[in-house]
Design an enzyme around this catalytic site. Sequence first.
Site, PDB file in Angstrom:
ATOM      1  N   CYS A   1     -27.570 -13.701 -71.167  1.00 57.94           N
ATOM      2  CA  CYS A   1     -26.109 -13.681 -71.065  1.00 57.94           C
ATOM      3  C   CYS A   1     -25.571 -14.347 -72.364  1.00 57.94           C
ATOM      4  O   CYS A   1     -24.448 -14.069 -72.970  1.00 57.94           O
ATOM      5  CB  CYS A   1     -25.677 -14.785 -69.990  1.00 57.94           C
TER       6      CYS A   1
ATOM      7  N   ASN B   1     -23.410 -12.382 -59.501  1.00 57.87           N
ATOM      8  CA  ASN B   1     -24.745 -11.879 -59.498  1.00 57.87           C
ATOM      9  C   ASN B   1     -25.040 -10.673 -58.605  1.00 57.87           C
ATOM     10  O   ASN B   1     -24.948 -10.963 -57.549  1.00 57.87           O
ATOM     11  CB  ASN B   1     -25.844 -12.987 -60.112  1.00 57.87           C
TER      12      ASN B   1
ATOM     13  N   CYS C   1     -27.948 -17.697 -69.190  1.00 61.03           N
ATOM     14  CA  CYS C   1     -29.130 -17.662 -69.393  1.00 61.03           C
ATOM     15  C   CYS C   1     -29.264 -17.087 -70.710  1.00 61.03           C
ATOM     16  O   CYS C   1     -28.244 -16.702 -71.337  1.00 61.03           O
ATOM     17  CB  CYS C   1     -29.998 -16.656 -68.524  1.00 61.03           C
TER      18      CYS C   1
ATOM     19  N   GLU D   1     -21.714 -13.916 -65.241  1.00 60.04           N
ATOM     20  CA  GLU D   1     -20.714 -13.760 -66.362  1.00 60.04           C
ATOM     21  C   GLU D   1     -20.955 -12.659 -67.171  1.00 60.04           C
ATOM     22  O   GLU D   1     -19.950 -12.310 -67.621  1.00 60.04           O
ATOM     23  CB  GLU D   1     -21.049 -15.083 -67.216  1.00 60.04           C
TER      24      GLU D   1
ATOM     25  N   GLU E   1     -28.461  -8.788 -57.762  1.00 66.16           N
ATOM     26  CA  GLU E   1     -29.869  -8.770 -57.874  1.00 66.16           C
ATOM     27  C   GLU E   1     -30.551  -7.332 -57.607  1.00 66.16           C
ATOM     28  O   GLU E   1     -29.779  -6.541 -56.932  1.00 66.16           O
ATOM     29  CB  GLU E   1     -30.669  -9.948 -57.260  1.00 66.16           C
TER      30      GLU E   1
HETATM   31  N1  THU Z   1     -27.796 -16.407 -63.034  1.00 63.37           N
HETATM   32  C1  THU Z   1     -26.239 -16.081 -63.062  1.00 63.37           C
HETATM   33  O1  THU Z   1     -25.765 -15.027 -62.548  1.00 63.37           O
HETATM   34  N2  THU Z   1     -25.833 -16.523 -64.123  1.00 63.37           N
HETATM   35  C2  THU Z   1     -26.301 -17.775 -64.703  1.00 63.37           C
HETATM   36  O2  THU Z   1     -25.605 -18.359 -65.487  1.00 63.37           O
HETATM   37  C3  THU Z   1     -27.564 -18.284 -64.281  1.00 63.37           C
HETATM   38  C4  THU Z   1     -28.483 -17.235 -63.425  1.00 63.37           C
HETATM   39  C5  THU Z   1     -28.372 -15.509 -61.619  1.00 63.37           C
HETATM   40  C6  THU Z   1     -29.447 -14.570 -61.938  1.00 63.37           C
HETATM   41  C7  THU Z   1     -30.166 -14.247 -60.548  1.00 63.37           C
HETATM   42  O3  THU Z   1     -29.242 -13.598 -59.906  1.00 63.37           O
HETATM   43  C8  THU Z   1     -29.965 -15.836 -60.237  1.00 63.37           C
HETATM   44  O4  THU Z   1     -28.677 -16.427 -60.933  1.00 63.37           O
HETATM   45  C9  THU Z   1     -31.118 -16.695 -60.126  1.00 63.37           C
HETATM   46  O5  THU Z   1     -31.600 -16.767 -61.617  1.00 63.37           O
END
Ligand code: THU
Length: 135
Positions: free
Chosen positions: A95, A46, A92, A59, A48
């Site tokens: 995704c 991830n 989420c 993902e 941000e």
């Molecule tokens: N996040 C993901 O990368 N994948 C998931 O399956 C759940 C959430 C990330 C998004 C954000 O950077 C952090 O986790 C908190 O939500």
Amino acid sequence: MEDIAKYKDIIDIAFKTCENAYAPYSKYKVGACVLTKDGKHFIGANVENASYGLTNCAERNAIFQTYSNGYRKNDIEAIAIVSNGKTLATPCGACRQVLVELLEENTPIVLSNHKIEKITNIGELLPMSFTEKDL
Ligand code: THU
């Protein structure tokens, strides 16, 4: 229940990728690894942004890398998505919508947080989805 042991490699790679997450706001690091049927790995973490909504999930980054390298849904064997959280990092809503278009309905989605491991698929995570078949 499918044997999770055969996904050990992509789980390990996803945990390694987790370390590369750029998550200064949530501090919640996620890693993902796609395995293609010809044995290639495509990773994602991830990433941000101070404008929070522009964050890209692990993902999504991994599946976009896979497609960017020319692979398509029928070339994909499995995807692992992992975190060190107290629960599993299940994809989420955004995704899930991306994955329902870019993965086969029953492609294994392997989730792990070291303590809990589960195999699911996008058909289970996003039933009654709106896709290209509806247009
Ligand atoms: N996040 C993901 O990368 N994948 C998931 O399956 C759940 C959430 C990330 C998004 C954000 O950077 C952090 O986790 C908190 O939500």
